[in-house]
Scaffold this active site. Structure first.
Site, mmCIF file in Angstrom:
data_model
loop_
_atom_site.group_PDB
_atom_site.id
_atom_site.type_symbol
_atom_site.label_atom_id
_atom_site.label_comp_id
_atom_site.label_asym_id
_atom_site.label_seq_id
_atom_site.Cartn_x
_atom_site.Cartn_y
_atom_site.Cartn_z
ATOM 1 N N TYR A 81 0.815 -1.212 0.000
ATOM 2 C CA TYR A 81 0.000 0.000 0.000
ATOM 3 C C TYR A 81 0.853 1.270 0.000
ATOM 4 O O TYR A 81 0.403 2.316 -0.442
ATOM 5 C CB TYR A 81 -0.920 0.033 1.224
ATOM 6 C CG TYR A 81 -2.175 -0.781 1.062
ATOM 7 C CD1 TYR A 81 -2.107 -2.155 0.909
ATOM 8 C CD2 TYR A 81 -3.427 -0.173 1.082
ATOM 9 C CE1 TYR A 81 -3.256 -2.906 0.772
ATOM 10 C CE2 TYR A 81 -4.580 -0.912 0.950
ATOM 11 C CZ TYR A 81 -4.497 -2.275 0.793
ATOM 12 O OH TYR A 81 -5.634 -3.013 0.667
ATOM 13 N N LYS A 131 3.239 -15.739 2.383
ATOM 14 C CA LYS A 131 3.456 -16.473 1.132
ATOM 15 C C LYS A 131 4.953 -16.739 1.056
ATOM 16 O O LYS A 131 5.660 -16.319 0.132
ATOM 17 C CB LYS A 131 2.943 -15.622 -0.045
ATOM 18 C CG LYS A 131 2.938 -16.320 -1.381
ATOM 19 C CD LYS A 131 1.866 -17.387 -1.527
ATOM 20 C CE LYS A 131 1.995 -18.084 -2.865
ATOM 21 N NZ LYS A 131 1.111 -19.260 -3.005
ATOM 22 N N ASP A 163 -2.788 -18.696 0.375
ATOM 23 C CA ASP A 163 -3.754 -19.316 -0.550
ATOM 24 C C ASP A 163 -4.558 -20.424 0.138
ATOM 25 O O ASP A 163 -5.787 -20.478 0.048
ATOM 26 C CB ASP A 163 -3.074 -19.819 -1.839
ATOM 27 C CG ASP A 163 -1.802 -20.616 -1.585
ATOM 28 O OD1 ASP A 163 -1.380 -20.723 -0.420
ATOM 29 O OD2 ASP A 163 -1.237 -21.145 -2.560
ATOM 30 N N ASP A 187 -6.268 -7.408 4.010
ATOM 31 C CA ASP A 187 -7.402 -6.764 3.335
ATOM 32 C C ASP A 187 -8.290 -7.830 2.710
ATOM 33 O O ASP A 187 -9.511 -7.841 2.884
ATOM 34 C CB ASP A 187 -6.875 -5.797 2.264
ATOM 35 C CG ASP A 187 -7.991 -5.121 1.507
ATOM 36 O OD1 ASP A 187 -8.966 -4.690 2.152
ATOM 37 O OD2 ASP A 187 -7.908 -5.044 0.262
ATOM 38 N N ASP A 191 -12.152 -9.539 4.292
ATOM 39 C CA ASP A 191 -13.434 -9.513 3.576
ATOM 40 C C ASP A 191 -13.991 -10.926 3.467
ATOM 41 O O ASP A 191 -15.201 -11.145 3.600
ATOM 42 C CB ASP A 191 -13.275 -8.922 2.166
ATOM 43 C CG ASP A 191 -13.565 -7.425 2.127
ATOM 44 O OD1 ASP A 191 -13.365 -6.767 3.165
ATOM 45 O OD2 ASP A 191 -13.985 -6.921 1.062
#
Ligand code: IPM
Ligand code: MG
Length: 300
Positions: A81, A131, A163, A187, A191
């Protein structure tokens, strides 16, 4: 804004189709990022629980939702970001864009400490999501979180790849207690986790940093949902997420009694089901549901 001596900010959702052009020079997201960095709000806490009244509203089978009670701790002021360079350029062979994913060990350490401290007050499990099979930042993340974990022998730490975590969140969400992860993964996963609760209109969040005020840690509180422009002004939005954000705020600034009172009023209104919004299976509007909660507050 003088801000520094204030104990907290409660933020309404921002954005709308008018400002949606991702190429515009001024976007509402920039204000959000400015607030996050200006106040050093590096820890974003997104609790996800499933209220028994809402099990039917969730897309998951009731059996999978049993025991779901997790807290997503998302790093909020680093990573992709804010990494530089970031942007698009035109080269002789065509357009090219770049984003940069940097993490310093100090940024990882401070968010890990928050996750472990919070886990201690919960079921004492931390799942650190990365990851590490691909990204250097994730390998550093894993090392630093492991180092921090050594100071918390009472907390069980596991490392998971992002994942397969996305898959587990949909298949076995009850396995998670505290999830700690970097900005972009947090983020996306938050959700996904929010869907479990049945309605996005249910979930609050807190963004905290190092800043202390006379009332405790300074924080910014906001619902995790967006501004829902498709239903704006129609008096049908579920007010829970915003009210719960205020409850979280009251807890963090030491107003526990006030927070408990609002929580109780909310549960009563939810249990009665008479004055709840359409997403919760009722026929009340935003105003009626809010009035019902306020009325409960007055009589309790
Ligand atoms: C969130 C939002 C923001 C983010 C957007 C609006 C920039 O999705 O708070 O989760 O990506 O951080
Ligand atoms: Mg988001």
């Amino acid at each position: 804004m003088r801000g520094h001596e204030r104990a907290a900010l409660l933020l309404g959702a921002v954005g709308g189709p008018k400002w949606d052009n991702p190429n515009a020079s001024v976007r509402p997201e920039q204000a959000l990022f400015a607030l996050r960095t200006r106040f050093g709000l590096f820890a974003n806490l997104r609790p996800v629980t499933v209220l028994p009244e809402l099990v039917e509203a969730s897309p998951l089978k009731a059996s999978r939702l049993e025991g779901v009670d997790m807290l997503v701790v998302r790093e909020l002021t680093g990573g992709l970001y804010f990494g530089r360079p970031s942007g698009e350029e035109t080269t002789s062979s065509g357009r090219r864009a770049v984003d940069t994913l940097p993490y310093h060990e100090d940024e990882i350490r401070r968010i890990a400490v928050i996750a472990f401290e919070l886990a201690r007050k919960r079921r004492k499990r931390v799942a650190s999501i990365d990851k590490a099979n691909v990204l250097s930042t994730s390998r550093l993340w894993r090392k630093v979180v492991t180092e921090v974990g050594a100071d918390y022998p009472d907390v069980v730490l596991e490392h998971r790849l992002v994942d397969s975590t996305a898959m587990l969140l949909a298949t076995w969400p009850a396995t998670f207690d505290v999830i700690v992860t970097e900005n972009l993964f947090g983020d996306i996963l938050s959700d996904e986790a929010a869907v479990l609760a049945g309605s996005l209109g249910m979930l609050p969040s807190a963004s905290l940093g190092d800043r202390r005020t006379a009332s405790g840690t300074f924080g910014l509180y906001e619902p995790i949902h967006g501004s829902a422009p498709d239903i704006a002004g129609k008096d049908i939005a579920n007010p829970m997420a915003t009210i719960l954000s205020a409850v979280m705020m009251l807890r963090y600034i030491g107003e526990r009694q006030a927070a408990d009172r609002i929580d109780k009023a909310l549960s009563q209104v939810l249990a009665e089901k008479r004055d709840v919004t359409v997403d919760l299976g009722g026929d009340a509007g935003t105003r009626r549901m809010t009035d019902a909660i306020v009325a409960r507050l007055k009589t309790n």
